[in-house]
Write a protein that holds these residues in place. Structure first.
Motif, PDB file in Angstrom:
ATOM      1  N   HIS A 356       0.815  -1.263  -0.045  1.00 31.95           N
ATOM      2  CA  HIS A 356       0.271   0.161  -0.101  1.00 31.95           C
ATOM      3  C   HIS A 356       1.022   1.262   0.235  1.00 31.95           C
ATOM      4  CE1 HIS A 356      -4.533  -1.560   1.335  1.00 31.95           C
ATOM      5  NE2 HIS A 356      -3.190  -2.836   1.392  1.00 31.95           N
ATOM      6  N   ALA A 382      -2.957  -2.754  11.692  1.00 33.42           N
ATOM      7  CA  ALA A 382      -2.427  -4.095  11.468  1.00 33.42           C
ATOM      8  C   ALA A 382      -1.437  -4.422  11.991  1.00 33.42           C
ATOM      9  CB  ALA A 382      -1.735  -3.430   9.604  1.00 33.42           C
ATOM     10  N   VAL A 405      -0.744  -6.839   3.807  1.00 29.37           N
ATOM     11  CA  VAL A 405      -1.842  -5.499   3.931  1.00 29.37           C
ATOM     12  C   VAL A 405      -2.546  -6.193   2.737  1.00 29.37           C
ATOM     13  CG1 VAL A 405      -3.728  -4.074   4.718  1.00 29.37           C
ATOM     14  CG2 VAL A 405      -1.596  -4.331   5.934  1.00 29.37           C
ATOM     15  N   PRO A 406      -3.283  -7.094   2.995  1.00 29.32           N
ATOM     16  CA  PRO A 406      -4.453  -7.281   1.525  1.00 29.32           C
ATOM     17  C   PRO A 406      -4.481  -6.495   0.890  1.00 29.32           C
ATOM     18  CG  PRO A 406      -4.944  -8.305   2.927  1.00 29.32           C
ATOM     19  CD  PRO A 406      -3.981  -7.476   4.024  1.00 29.32           C
ATOM     20  N   GLU A 408      -7.190  -5.098  -1.486  1.00 26.31           N
ATOM     21  CA  GLU A 408      -8.025  -4.789  -1.302  1.00 26.31           C
ATOM     22  C   GLU A 408      -9.006  -3.968   0.407  1.00 26.31           C
ATOM     23  OE1 GLU A 408      -7.868  -7.273  -1.939  1.00 26.31           O
ATOM     24  OE2 GLU A 408      -7.911  -8.490  -0.231  1.00 26.31           O
ATOM     25  N   ASP A 409      -7.729  -4.936   1.401  1.00 24.90           N
ATOM     26  CA  ASP A 409      -8.576  -3.869   2.708  1.00 24.90           C
ATOM     27  C   ASP A 409      -7.660  -2.096   3.337  1.00 24.90           C
ATOM     28  OD1 ASP A 409      -8.131  -2.945   5.182  1.00 24.90           O
ATOM     29  OD2 ASP A 409      -7.785  -5.240   5.948  1.00 24.90           O
ATOM     30  N   GLU A 410      -8.246  -1.414   2.426  1.00 25.88           N
ATOM     31  CA  GLU A 410      -7.734   0.204   2.516  1.00 25.88           C
ATOM     32  C   GLU A 410      -8.111   0.641   4.111  1.00 25.88           C
ATOM     33  OE1 GLU A 410      -8.232   1.497  -1.899  1.00 25.88           O
ATOM     34  OE2 GLU A 410     -10.381   2.115  -0.695  1.00 25.88           O
ATOM     35  N   THR A 411      -7.751  -0.344   4.867  1.00 30.89           N
ATOM     36  CA  THR A 411      -8.041   0.536   6.488  1.00 30.89           C
ATOM     37  C   THR A 411      -6.894   1.455   6.867  1.00 30.89           C
ATOM     38  OG1 THR A 411      -9.001  -1.712   7.127  1.00 30.89           O
ATOM     39  CG2 THR A 411      -8.637  -0.439   8.851  1.00 30.89           C
ATOM     40  N   ASP A 414      -6.926   4.576   4.993  1.00 31.48           N
ATOM     41  CA  ASP A 414      -7.907   5.071   5.641  1.00 31.48           C
ATOM     42  C   ASP A 414      -7.832   6.190   6.998  1.00 31.48           C
ATOM     43  OD1 ASP A 414     -10.994   6.838   5.298  1.00 31.48           O
ATOM     44  OD2 ASP A 414     -11.377   5.802   7.400  1.00 31.48           O
TER      45      ASP A 414
END
Ligand code: 2HG
Ligand code: ZN
Length: 480
Positions: A356, A382, A405-406, A408-411, A414
């Motif tokens: 990311h 994470a 972090v995968p 598609e996981d945008e935690t 954000d």
């Protein structure tokens, strides 16, 4: 028009070998550098002249098929790869480069000329180009203007927009706007070149650029400094800067990044022992700047105590230098070796996984606390993720790379971007918004800003065929 009819029309425009429909041939245009953004293109078209670009855009507009302009495909925010079903318009064959105009100190380059080619061309005329980025061998001038690339010399020469003296581009309806004379003074209306710089392919396809060149600085020296933390690096830079007019790069990175680079490249560590933080400085000039740098390193005041900013106990005596170790190189192999610790970060990270990538800038007074707090923030959200930070200290620009972090996981994205916005920074320092940061644009751009941007987009591309879903998305870019 059916897909086949569009392909046929494009073949008539550019020649059949330059319309790629075969999955294997398209593949290299469909995934970005990080591997995080990808999508299937309907086809890839590779025009070699401006009027071909215009005809391609007219054909795609008539077919109602969106177009993704692409240069060297070195972008890091998914702005130059399809999301599914678009035509990818590669500008790489627009690679003509004009003679250097020594009187004006300018040159006209096709959008597909790589940065390395431009640099070699300018240097052969005893000039140079003011912007440099690690992806120089693949990144193209059109893409660099479209994303307003920054890189390692911004502190001395500014970013791409500041190098642009004129532009030629094709609008969505096929009309060509062209101002390539490079007039130093031209106050006759809106600055279209300035507007297209940073527009990420959403307003026009850039086909040629008139670029300002800078004097060549043949003598160089690089110093790698070991430091205790970001605040010490900032204090050191602040203390050195006034005495170093030849300073053109001040790059920061950390222990975990150096370890990853060494593991990936086989390079030996820079010093006998690891340090928490590294500051790489490069000075360049017509005369050898080595003495200037070495004297500055020996005599510069230590600057404010880093700990005093946070109200803690000072970690060194007030008159002690924060520099824990130093390596200096003047010869090319030595300089390249020191630069490798910094420049190999991106490829070492990519080799370790799909990162990311959060390219952010902070006000100078916030940078050190942000570096510390962002690590804690990611560790909390994470656990087990790896945070690798590096960037352009001279510009307040940090590249936050998060592994583990995968995609598609945008935690964490954000959380980090919100922290940047709260501290007065920008969610994109130099890579652009692309698809990656679209949903966070309103964190650091006001509603009025976004409305003005949307009005411009609507005026020049009313049917929205240029790079839809990049930078602006009417459904998603507001109201967060
Ligand atoms: C750099 O400074 C580029 O090397 C890439 O902007 C940054 O990989 C990154 O995150
Ligand atoms: Zn960068």
């Amino acid at each position: 028009m059916t897909g086949d009819a569009l392909a046929g029309r494009l073949r008539d425009i550019v020649g059949s070998q330059h319309v790629l429909t075969d999955a294997d041939l398209k593949a290299g245009y469909e995934t970005d550098w990080t591997g995080r953004f990808q999508g299937k293109a309907r086809l890839v078209v590779r025009p070699s002249r401006t009027n071909e670009v215009a005809a391609v855009l007219v054909a795609c507009a008539e077919a109602g098929v969106p177009v993704v302009p692409q240069g060297g495909n070195t972008g890091l925010v998914g702005g130059s790869v399809p999301s599914g079903g678009e035509v990818v318009l590669s500008v790489r064959r627009l690679d003509e480069i004009g003679e250097v105009d020594a009187v004006a100190g300018q040159v006209t380059a096709g959008a597909g000329v790589t940065l390395a080619t431009l640099q070699a061309h300018a240097r052969a005329a005893r000039l140079d180009f003011g912007v440099d980025i690690p992806a120089r061998d693949s990144a193209t001038i059109g893409g660099m203007v479209a994303t307003n690339a920054g890189g390692i010399h911004v502190m001395r020469f500014g970013h791409m927009r500041q190098q642009v003296a004129g532009i030629e581009a094709v609008l969505a309806d096929g009309s060509i706007v062209s101002r390539l004379s490079g007039l130093q003074k031209d106050n006759s209306g809106y600055d279209l070149a300035g507007l297209l710089a940073g527009s990420e392919g959403t307003l026009a396809v850039i086909t040629k650029v008139r670029l300002r060149l800078v004097p060549q600085r043949p003598h160089r020296v690089v110093a790698l400094l070991a430091l205790g933390d970001t605040a010490a690096a900032q204090d050191t830079l602040t203390a050195l800067r006034p005495g170093l007019p030849s300073l053109e790069a001040a790059e920061i990175f950390y222990r975990e990044g150096v370890e990853l680079v060494c593991e990936h490249s086989g390079l030996l560590p820079p010093f006998a022992e690891p340090y928490p933080c590294y500051l790489l400085l490069e000075c360049a000039g017509r005369m050898d700047p080595a003495t200037e740098l070495i004297e500055a390193l020996e005599t510069s005041p230590p600057g404010p105590l880093s700990a005093s900013r946070e109200g803690g106990t000072p970690r060194r005596p007030a008159d002690a230098s924060p520099i824990l170790d130093t390596a200096v190189a003047t010869d090319r192999p030595g300089r390249e070796r020191l630069w490798a610790y910094r420049e190999l970060h991106t490829s070492a990270i990519n080799a370790a996984g799909i990162p990311h990538k959060l390219d952010v800038s902070l006000p100078p007074g916030e940078l050190a606390a942000f570096e510390r707090d962002v690590r804690a923030l990611v560790a909390g959200a994470a656990p087990g993720a790896r945070v690798i930070l590096f960037g352009h200290l001279g510009d307040g620009n940090l590249h936050v790379n998060i592994l583990g972090v995968p995609p598609e996981d945008e935690t964490v994205d954000d959380l980090v971007l919100r922290m940047v916005a709260e501290r007065g920074g920008s969610i994109s320092a130099e890579h652009g918004i692309g698809r990656a940061k679209l949903r966070w644009l309103s964190l650091t751009r006001s509603e009025a800003d976004i409305a003005a941007m949307r009005a411009i987009k609507q005026a020049v591309d009313p049917s929205g065929i240029l790079n839809p879903g990049v930078l602006l998305n009417t459904a998603m870019d507001c109201g967060r």
